[in-house]
Design a protein around this motif. Structure first.
Motif, PDB file in Angstrom:
ATOM      1  N   UNK A  57     -47.058  66.850  16.524  1.00  0.00           N
ATOM      2  CA  UNK A  57     -47.991  66.965  17.701  1.00  0.00           C
ATOM      3  C   UNK A  57     -49.453  66.695  17.187  1.00  0.00           C
ATOM      4  N   UNK A  58     -50.283  66.487  18.417  1.00  0.00           N
ATOM      5  CA  UNK A  58     -51.621  66.230  18.111  1.00  0.00           C
ATOM      6  C   UNK A  58     -52.592  67.033  18.516  1.00  0.00           C
ATOM      7  N   UNK A  59     -53.963  66.588  18.196  1.00  0.00           N
ATOM      8  CA  UNK A  59     -54.734  67.705  18.806  1.00  0.00           C
ATOM      9  C   UNK A  59     -56.080  66.348  19.251  1.00  0.00           C
ATOM     10  N   UNK A  60     -56.957  66.941  20.039  1.00  0.00           N
ATOM     11  CA  UNK A  60     -58.172  65.979  20.541  1.00  0.00           C
ATOM     12  C   UNK A  60     -59.383  66.683  19.877  1.00  0.00           C
ATOM     13  N   UNK A  61     -60.028  65.898  19.239  1.00  0.00           N
ATOM     14  CA  UNK A  61     -61.515  66.517  18.629  1.00  0.00           C
ATOM     15  C   UNK A  61     -62.450  66.121  19.520  1.00  0.00           C
ATOM     16  N   UNK A  62     -63.487  66.934  19.733  1.00  0.00           N
ATOM     17  CA  UNK A  62     -64.743  66.715  20.603  1.00  0.00           C
ATOM     18  C   UNK A  62     -65.892  66.376  19.158  1.00  0.00           C
ATOM     19  N   UNK A  63     -66.313  65.153  19.084  1.00  0.00           N
ATOM     20  CA  UNK A  63     -67.153  65.292  18.079  1.00  0.00           C
ATOM     21  C   UNK A  63     -68.766  64.933  18.680  1.00  0.00           C
ATOM     22  N   UNK A  64     -69.322  65.687  18.220  1.00  0.00           N
ATOM     23  CA  UNK A  64     -70.863  65.830  18.788  1.00  0.00           C
ATOM     24  C   UNK A  64     -71.829  64.695  18.161  1.00  0.00           C
ATOM     25  N   UNK A  65     -71.453  63.488  18.661  1.00  0.00           N
ATOM     26  CA  UNK A  65     -72.327  62.436  18.123  1.00  0.00           C
ATOM     27  C   UNK A  65     -73.660  62.543  18.675  1.00  0.00           C
ATOM     28  N   UNK A  66     -74.593  61.369  18.085  1.00  0.00           N
ATOM     29  CA  UNK A  66     -75.882  61.423  18.974  1.00  0.00           C
ATOM     30  C   UNK A  66     -76.024  61.043  20.274  1.00  0.00           C
ATOM     31  N   UNK A  67     -74.951  60.039  20.449  1.00  0.00           N
ATOM     32  CA  UNK A  67     -74.977  59.488  22.065  1.00  0.00           C
ATOM     33  C   UNK A  67     -74.190  60.494  22.894  1.00  0.00           C
ATOM     34  N   UNK A  68     -73.709  61.696  22.407  1.00  0.00           N
ATOM     35  CA  UNK A  68     -72.976  62.378  23.331  1.00  0.00           C
ATOM     36  C   UNK A  68     -71.742  62.861  22.836  1.00  0.00           C
ATOM     37  N   UNK A  69     -71.146  63.814  23.378  1.00  0.00           N
ATOM     38  CA  UNK A  69     -69.629  64.144  22.946  1.00  0.00           C
ATOM     39  C   UNK A  69     -68.595  62.893  22.960  1.00  0.00           C
ATOM     40  N   UNK A  70     -67.877  62.733  21.996  1.00  0.00           N
ATOM     41  CA  UNK A  70     -67.085  61.634  21.857  1.00  0.00           C
ATOM     42  C   UNK A  70     -65.686  62.294  21.386  1.00  0.00           C
ATOM     43  N   UNK A  71     -64.535  62.161  22.517  1.00  0.00           N
ATOM     44  CA  UNK A  71     -63.397  62.750  22.389  1.00  0.00           C
ATOM     45  C   UNK A  71     -62.310  61.720  21.678  1.00  0.00           C
ATOM     46  N   UNK A  72     -61.793  62.048  20.640  1.00  0.00           N
ATOM     47  CA  UNK A  72     -60.715  61.439  19.955  1.00  0.00           C
ATOM     48  C   UNK A  72     -59.462  62.258  19.649  1.00  0.00           C
ATOM     49  N   UNK A  73     -58.456  61.522  20.054  1.00  0.00           N
ATOM     50  CA  UNK A  73     -57.143  62.107  19.518  1.00  0.00           C
ATOM     51  C   UNK A  73     -56.542  62.069  18.080  1.00  0.00           C
ATOM     52  N   UNK A  74     -56.158  62.761  17.426  1.00  0.00           N
ATOM     53  CA  UNK A  74     -55.488  62.556  16.019  1.00  0.00           C
ATOM     54  C   UNK A  74     -54.314  63.375  15.998  1.00  0.00           C
ATOM     55  N   UNK A  75     -53.231  62.722  15.386  1.00  0.00           N
ATOM     56  CA  UNK A  75     -52.103  63.501  15.194  1.00  0.00           C
ATOM     57  C   UNK A  75     -52.090  64.325  13.822  1.00  0.00           C
ATOM     58  N   UNK A  76     -51.597  65.588  13.813  1.00  0.00           N
ATOM     59  CA  UNK A  76     -51.693  66.461  12.772  1.00  0.00           C
ATOM     60  C   UNK A  76     -50.889  66.270  11.645  1.00  0.00           C
ATOM     61  N   UNK A  77     -51.297  66.009  10.356  1.00  0.00           N
ATOM     62  CA  UNK A  77     -50.525  65.703   9.224  1.00  0.00           C
ATOM     63  C   UNK A  77     -50.128  66.767   8.591  1.00  0.00           C
ATOM     64  N   UNK A  78     -50.572  67.895   8.832  1.00  0.00           N
ATOM     65  CA  UNK A  78     -50.148  69.420   8.114  1.00  0.00           C
ATOM     66  C   UNK A  78     -49.022  69.805   9.006  1.00  0.00           C
ATOM     67  N   UNK A  79     -48.269  70.791   8.557  1.00  0.00           N
ATOM     68  CA  UNK A  79     -47.144  71.415   8.726  1.00  0.00           C
ATOM     69  C   UNK A  79     -47.211  72.788   9.174  1.00  0.00           C
TER      70      UNK A  79
END
Length: 369
Positions: A57-79
């Motif tokens: 499965x994957x999660x979406x991270x909300x990254x607090x960049x200087x231009x505002x929140x940036x949403x990026x989706x990444x697959x979990x590599x952990x178990x």
């Protein structure tokens, strides 16, 4: 971080609540290099929860960049068999924005918001006697999550693991995979590279996976449940190759975050005037966003998410085509037409949740946002 303080926070699983699929704050507890321009970021929960999810499965991270929140989706590599932390393993491409920001700014002790987990790309959704994992580049991450789970919970499982990379040093998790190959009696590893490297020798398969090389790497591939992940051209090639080989495609599963073809928004309803000119009738519905105390008009063809943005109501969203589940909100009243791509489960729909990015009102709505 103070090690003694961290050890003092230890709790057993039955003393903690599980991570849910709503907003969470994560703390970075580790950053490690995996390959050129590839890093693994490991997180723990800020509020003493344990992580419950399916491998793949994957999660979406909300990254607090200087231009505002940036949403990026990444697959979990952990178990999920190791539930006190989660990890994402990501490759920074030339045009990466979110990934480059993570490389430059996230260090142990940093905090980010996260949504999830979600997704149906998991061996738990398709149980089988034998598996074949085919991946290229960073598409190895969901395969690694599933393989790590199998190593912890069912190490005797018959698994073929094929990974393709450009050069030997770009094989992500290579050392760990070779270690697992020595420990899991049913694991068969197959690496394939496109070109040799001056950094290290290579005596394995070379070229690109095709109808000739696949039977060499997995002779009984027709008997296996196949999972595939990688760049879209790679997955199209694998799918076409399997289809041409007579493989039962109901046993083929692939992970992709590419948007489907965009559906055209229907034009507003028109009716003829008495003098023959067309009169445009804009059909609008009312949406009340209860948490923001905002009432807005949604014009024909607009989604709940588009109306929220036009009204200054913030609903987090990442993929915006019904896959990641980040824009999941509670529908208190009214009806919608929702066309999603797996980002919401049936029981969530039954509980009144919708994906704002792909839901269009059929009546007046009240939304918790």
């Amino acid at each position: 971080m103070n090690a003694m303080t961290d050890l003092g926070l230890y709790r057993h699983l039955d003393q903690m609540t599980p991570w849910n699929d709503r907003l969470q704050v994560l703390e970075v507890i580790g950053v490690s290099d995996e390959a050129p321009d590839v890093k693994t970021f490991t997180f723990r929960s800020d509020n003493q929860t344990w992580f419950r999810y399916k491998p793949g499965q994957f999660v979406t991270l909300e990254l607090p960049t200087a231009d505002g929140p940036l949403m990026r989706t990444y697959t979990l590599s952990s178990s999920p068999s190791r539930p006190f932390s989660i990890a994402v393993t990501i490759k920074a491409q030339a045009g990466s924005i979110g990934t480059r920001w993570m490389f430059d700014h996230l260090t142990p002790g940093s905090h980010v918001k996260a949504y999830g987990p979600t997704g149906d790309f998991s061996l738990h959704s398709h149980p089988a006697a034998k598996y074949l994992f085919i991946s290229a580049g960073s598409g190895v991450t969901p395969m690694m999550s599933m393989l790590r789970w199998l190593n912890d919970c069912a190490p005797w499982t018959d698994v073929g693991f094929v990974n393709c990379a450009r050069r030997p040093e770009e094989i992500i998790f290579r050392k760990e995979l070779e270690l697992l190959g020595s420990r899991m009696p049913g694991l068969s590893l197959g690496f394939m590279i496109e070109e040799r490297s001056s950094r290290e020798g290579w005596f394995g398969h070379m070229g690109r996976i095709d109808a000739i090389r696949l039977p060499l790497l997995a002779p009984d591939f027709r008997e296996r449940e196949i999972f595939c992940c990688g760049p879209d051209p790679f997955m199209r090639a694998v799918r076409g190759m399997l289809d041409a080989a007579g493989f039962d495609m109901t046993k083929y599963h692939q992970e992709s975050f590419a948007a489907p073809a965009v559906e055209e928004i229907p034009a507003p309803f028109t009716s003829p005037a008495e003098d023959g000119a067309a009169i445009v009738v804009e059909v609008a519905t009312t949406i009340r966003f209860s948490l923001s105390d905002v009432e807005a008009e949604c014009v024909a063809g607009q989604t709940v998410l588009q109306t929220a943005r036009a009204s200054g109501v913030r609903i987090p969203a990442a993929c915006e085509f019904g896959l990641c589940g980040t824009c999941k909100v509670k529908k208190v009243a009214g009806d919608v037409e929702m066309s999603h791509n797996g980002g919401i489960l049936d029981h969530e729909i039954d509980d009144g949740f919708i994906l704002a990015c792909c839901s269009k009102p059929l009546s007046a709505l009240e939304i918790e946002a």
